[in-house]
Design an enzyme around this catalytic site. Structure first.
Site, PDB file in Angstrom:
ATOM      1  N   LYS A  49       1.103   3.935  -6.772  1.00 49.60           N
ATOM      2  CA  LYS A  49       1.294   2.901  -7.803  1.00 49.60           C
ATOM      3  C   LYS A  49       2.320   3.348  -8.845  1.00 49.60           C
ATOM      4  O   LYS A  49       3.234   2.601  -9.194  1.00 49.60           O
ATOM      5  CB  LYS A  49      -0.034   2.567  -8.506  1.00 49.60           C
ATOM      6  CG  LYS A  49      -1.119   2.069  -7.562  1.00 49.60           C
ATOM      7  CD  LYS A  49      -2.404   1.753  -8.296  1.00 49.60           C
ATOM      8  CE  LYS A  49      -3.063   2.935  -8.968  1.00 49.60           C
ATOM      9  NZ  LYS A  49      -3.585   3.958  -8.035  1.00 49.60           N
ATOM     10  N   ARG A  92      -9.157  -2.385 -13.355  1.00 47.12           N
ATOM     11  CA  ARG A  92      -9.880  -1.513 -12.425  1.00 47.12           C
ATOM     12  C   ARG A  92     -11.347  -1.877 -12.289  1.00 47.12           C
ATOM     13  O   ARG A  92     -12.072  -1.202 -11.567  1.00 47.12           O
ATOM     14  CB  ARG A  92      -9.819  -0.080 -12.977  1.00 47.12           C
ATOM     15  CG  ARG A  92      -8.817   0.814 -12.319  1.00 47.12           C
ATOM     16  CD  ARG A  92      -8.808   2.066 -13.163  1.00 47.12           C
ATOM     17  NE  ARG A  92      -8.616   3.244 -12.384  1.00 47.12           N
ATOM     18  CZ  ARG A  92      -7.429   3.864 -12.315  1.00 47.12           C
ATOM     19  NH1 ARG A  92      -6.387   3.395 -12.931  1.00 47.12           N
ATOM     20  NH2 ARG A  92      -7.334   4.957 -11.618  1.00 47.12           N
ATOM     21  N   ARG A 130       0.337  16.862  -5.530  1.00 47.53           N
ATOM     22  CA  ARG A 130       1.108  16.321  -6.667  1.00 47.53           C
ATOM     23  C   ARG A 130       1.244  17.377  -7.768  1.00 47.53           C
ATOM     24  O   ARG A 130       0.317  18.096  -8.082  1.00 47.53           O
ATOM     25  CB  ARG A 130       0.406  15.094  -7.248  1.00 47.53           C
ATOM     26  CG  ARG A 130       1.110  14.594  -8.510  1.00 47.53           C
ATOM     27  CD  ARG A 130       0.691  13.230  -8.929  1.00 47.53           C
ATOM     28  NE  ARG A 130      -0.750  13.085  -9.091  1.00 47.53           N
ATOM     29  CZ  ARG A 130      -1.358  11.912  -9.271  1.00 47.53           C
ATOM     30  NH1 ARG A 130      -0.643  10.796  -9.317  1.00 47.53           N
ATOM     31  NH2 ARG A 130      -2.665  11.851  -9.402  1.00 47.53           N
ATOM     32  N   ARG A 159      -2.530  18.003 -12.213  1.00 49.50           N
ATOM     33  CA  ARG A 159      -3.426  17.249 -13.084  1.00 49.50           C
ATOM     34  C   ARG A 159      -4.860  17.720 -12.868  1.00 49.50           C
ATOM     35  O   ARG A 159      -5.245  17.998 -11.736  1.00 49.50           O
ATOM     36  CB  ARG A 159      -3.328  15.742 -12.767  1.00 49.50           C
ATOM     37  CG  ARG A 159      -2.362  14.994 -13.644  1.00 49.50           C
ATOM     38  CD  ARG A 159      -2.063  13.596 -13.184  1.00 49.50           C
ATOM     39  NE  ARG A 159      -3.220  12.740 -12.886  1.00 49.50           N
ATOM     40  CZ  ARG A 159      -3.129  11.445 -12.584  1.00 49.50           C
ATOM     41  NH1 ARG A 159      -1.935  10.864 -12.555  1.00 49.50           N
ATOM     42  NH2 ARG A 159      -4.194  10.730 -12.305  1.00 49.50           N
ATOM     43  N   ARG A 212     -13.063  10.479  -7.374  1.00 50.68           N
ATOM     44  CA  ARG A 212     -12.231   9.327  -7.769  1.00 50.68           C
ATOM     45  C   ARG A 212     -12.196   8.276  -6.659  1.00 50.68           C
ATOM     46  O   ARG A 212     -12.197   7.072  -6.928  1.00 50.68           O
ATOM     47  CB  ARG A 212     -10.800   9.800  -8.104  1.00 50.68           C
ATOM     48  CG  ARG A 212     -10.713  10.535  -9.425  1.00 50.68           C
ATOM     49  CD  ARG A 212      -9.437  11.338  -9.542  1.00 50.68           C
ATOM     50  NE  ARG A 212      -8.238  10.530  -9.583  1.00 50.68           N
ATOM     51  CZ  ARG A 212      -7.016  11.002  -9.295  1.00 50.68           C
ATOM     52  NH1 ARG A 212      -6.855  12.265  -8.934  1.00 50.68           N
ATOM     53  NH2 ARG A 212      -5.984  10.207  -9.371  1.00 50.68           N
TER      54      ARG A 212
HETATM   55  P1  AP5 Z   1       1.538   8.338  -7.387  1.00 51.99           P
HETATM   56  O1  AP5 Z   1       2.658   7.379  -7.409  1.00 51.99           O
HETATM   57  O2  AP5 Z   1       1.335   9.218  -8.581  1.00 51.99           O
HETATM   58  O3  AP5 Z   1       0.185   7.553  -7.029  1.00 51.99           O
HETATM   59  P2  AP5 Z   1      -0.770   6.668  -7.932  1.00 51.99           P
HETATM   60  O4  AP5 Z   1      -1.309   5.581  -7.070  1.00 51.99           O
HETATM   61  O5  AP5 Z   1      -0.080   6.268  -9.201  1.00 51.99           O
HETATM   62  O6  AP5 Z   1      -1.895   7.750  -8.192  1.00 51.99           O
HETATM   63  P3  AP5 Z   1      -2.706   8.143  -9.516  1.00 51.99           P
HETATM   64  O7  AP5 Z   1      -3.529   9.344  -9.110  1.00 51.99           O
HETATM   65  O8  AP5 Z   1      -1.812   8.324 -10.692  1.00 51.99           O
HETATM   66  O9  AP5 Z   1      -3.567   6.899  -9.678  1.00 51.99           O
HETATM   67  P4  AP5 Z   1      -4.904   6.791 -10.346  1.00 51.99           P
HETATM   68  O10 AP5 Z   1      -5.101   5.333 -10.262  1.00 51.99           O
HETATM   69  O11 AP5 Z   1      -6.009   7.617  -9.826  1.00 51.99           O
HETATM   70  O12 AP5 Z   1      -4.640   7.484 -11.759  1.00 51.99           O
HETATM   71  P5  AP5 Z   1      -4.297   6.896 -13.184  1.00 51.99           P
HETATM   72  O13 AP5 Z   1      -3.263   7.772 -13.761  1.00 51.99           O
HETATM   73  O14 AP5 Z   1      -4.062   5.426 -13.124  1.00 51.99           O
HETATM   74  O15 AP5 Z   1       1.671   9.243  -6.082  1.00 51.99           O
HETATM   75  C1  AP5 Z   1       0.763  10.293  -5.820  1.00 51.99           C
HETATM   76  C2  AP5 Z   1       1.515  11.446  -5.106  1.00 51.99           C
HETATM   77  O16 AP5 Z   1       1.991  10.962  -3.853  1.00 51.99           O
HETATM   78  C3  AP5 Z   1       2.751  11.950  -5.871  1.00 51.99           C
HETATM   79  O17 AP5 Z   1       2.844  13.337  -5.698  1.00 51.99           O
HETATM   80  C4  AP5 Z   1       3.930  11.243  -5.193  1.00 51.99           C
HETATM   81  O18 AP5 Z   1       5.102  12.024  -5.251  1.00 51.99           O
HETATM   82  C5  AP5 Z   1       3.428  11.078  -3.771  1.00 51.99           C
HETATM   83  N1  AP5 Z   1       3.920   9.848  -3.137  1.00 51.99           N
HETATM   84  C6  AP5 Z   1       4.070   8.614  -3.701  1.00 51.99           C
HETATM   85  N2  AP5 Z   1       4.539   7.728  -2.798  1.00 51.99           N
HETATM   86  C7  AP5 Z   1       4.660   8.418  -1.622  1.00 51.99           C
HETATM   87  C8  AP5 Z   1       5.090   8.058  -0.309  1.00 51.99           C
HETATM   88  N3  AP5 Z   1       5.478   6.806  -0.008  1.00 51.99           N
HETATM   89  N4  AP5 Z   1       5.066   9.014   0.648  1.00 51.99           N
HETATM   90  C9  AP5 Z   1       4.677  10.285   0.371  1.00 51.99           C
HETATM   91  N5  AP5 Z   1       4.264  10.692  -0.869  1.00 51.99           N
HETATM   92  C10 AP5 Z   1       4.261   9.773  -1.843  1.00 51.99           C
HETATM   93  O19 AP5 Z   1      -5.686   7.094 -13.946  1.00 51.99           O
HETATM   94  C11 AP5 Z   1      -6.178   8.387 -14.244  1.00 51.99           C
HETATM   95  C12 AP5 Z   1      -7.551   8.268 -14.906  1.00 51.99           C
HETATM   96  O20 AP5 Z   1      -7.445   7.508 -16.141  1.00 51.99           O
HETATM   97  C13 AP5 Z   1      -8.603   7.494 -14.096  1.00 51.99           C
HETATM   98  O21 AP5 Z   1      -9.250   8.307 -13.140  1.00 51.99           O
HETATM   99  C14 AP5 Z   1      -9.562   7.043 -15.217  1.00 51.99           C
HETATM  100  O22 AP5 Z   1     -10.341   8.115 -15.676  1.00 51.99           O
HETATM  101  C15 AP5 Z   1      -8.589   6.674 -16.326  1.00 51.99           C
HETATM  102  N6  AP5 Z   1      -8.143   5.264 -16.258  1.00 51.99           N
HETATM  103  C16 AP5 Z   1      -6.872   4.819 -16.031  1.00 51.99           C
HETATM  104  N7  AP5 Z   1      -6.845   3.484 -16.030  1.00 51.99           N
HETATM  105  C17 AP5 Z   1      -8.111   3.074 -16.272  1.00 51.99           C
HETATM  106  C18 AP5 Z   1      -8.717   1.784 -16.357  1.00 51.99           C
HETATM  107  N8  AP5 Z   1      -7.996   0.651 -16.205  1.00 51.99           N
HETATM  108  N9  AP5 Z   1     -10.053   1.722 -16.593  1.00 51.99           N
HETATM  109  C19 AP5 Z   1     -10.787   2.847 -16.764  1.00 51.99           C
HETATM  110  N10 AP5 Z   1     -10.287   4.102 -16.673  1.00 51.99           N
HETATM  111  C20 AP5 Z   1      -8.946   4.199 -16.429  1.00 51.99           C
END
Ligand code: AP5
Length: 226
Positions: free
Chosen positions: A22, A97, A136, A169, A180
């Site tokens: 994402k 979410r 990552r 992270r 997660r």
């Molecule tokens: P990346 O693009 O970082 O993936 P992502 O889907 O953004 O993963 P996140 O782990 O950031 O998502 P998340 O939803 O768990 O975390 P968030 O920060 O929102 O890619 C991941 C890896 O893969 C990278 O190394 C990249 O290089 C690689 N990659 C990407 N595309 C690729 C491809 N095509 N091929 C190969 N490799 C690839 O949330 C973190 C925390 O915040 C949550 O756990 C929660 O505690 C809190 N939080 C955030 N939002 C909310 C909400 N709305 N409500 C409640 N709590 C929340």
């Protein structure tokens, strides 16, 4: 594919399990569509770094890989959606979410005469998700994101953009990744049905080179009769 066709869709939410890409896709689409990228994960990590009241409330929850309370995240996103730069559109990443957050988003947008145009559901098999998250590395100084295998930095352990020391992270530790994914299945996956019923959901295969995934998303949102 014409520019104006892409601009018809301006209020997007990127959806999917942790690690499906994402953030990677939102970063590219931000430039390609000239729309602000709003990541609730990034907002929370910034609040934690800055030690704000929200950050203090969120820190332990985020590190455990659980969801912060809807009220906290809705307050953050509600304030963000009032700012001038999002009036022409935005790309949400990591929000909503829960069904409660989706309902809050609908109410907030409707109050301003706006609505979501599409929810892009990126799908990737769980084995690849675990590999992506486990490998990552992020730069705490500028926020750039890498992967030890799929997107390595030029100098190991150092950010290409600013030279900062790359870190893993806290919530990318292997036991937290598993938790997660369980939180996603239990609390977040039900949001898919919420948007499917509204006809807003678009499924996109997230496997392959990041630029190929971007191409699939752009083709979907530019498609006539979307
Ligand atoms: P990346 O693009 O970082 O993936 P992502 O889907 O953004 O993963 P996140 O782990 O950031 O998502 P998340 O939803 O768990 O975390 P968030 O920060 O929102 O890619 C991941 C890896 O893969 C990278 O190394 C990249 O290089 C690689 N990659 C990407 N595309 C690729 C491809 N095509 N091929 C190969 N490799 C690839 O949330 C973190 C925390 O915040 C949550 O756990 C929660 O505690 C809190 N939080 C955030 N939002 C909310 C909400 N709305 N409500 C409640 N709590 C929340």
């Amino acid at each position: 594919m014409s520019g104006p066709a892409i601009k018809r869709v301006v209020r997007l939410a990127l959806f999917g399990a942790p690690g499906v890409g994402k953030g990677t896709q939102a970063g590219t689409l931000e430039e390609r569509l000239d729309l602000p990228h709003i990541s609730t994960g990034d907002m929370l990590r910034a609040a934690i770094r800055e030690g704000t009241a929200e950050g203090q409330q969120a820190r332990a929850i985020v590190e455990r890989g659980e969801l912060v309370p809807d009220a906290l995240i809705s307050a953050l996103i509600g304030a963000r959606l009032e700012r001038e730069d999002v009036q022409e559109g935005f790309i949400l990443d990591g929000f909503p979410r829960t069904v409660g957050q989706a309902e809050y988003l609908d109410r907030t947008l409707e109050a301003g005469g706006r609505s979501l145009d599409a929810v892009i559901n990126i799908t990737v098999p769980e084995t690849e998700i675990i590999e992506r998250l486990g490998g990552r590395r992020v730069c705490p100084s500028c926020g750039a994101s890498y992967h030890v295998r799929f997107h390595p930095s030029m100098v190991e352990g150092r950010c290409d953009a600013c030279g900062g020391r790359l870190e893993q992270r806290a919530d990318d530790a292997s036991d937290v990744i598993r938790g997660r994914l369980e939180v996603y299945a239990r609390q977040t996956a039900p949001v898919l049905e919420y948007y499917r019923r509204r006809g807003l959901l678009r499924d996109v295969d997230g496997v392959g080179r990041p630029e190929d995934v971007t191409g699939r998303i752009v083709a979907l949102i530019a498609a006539p009769g979307r």
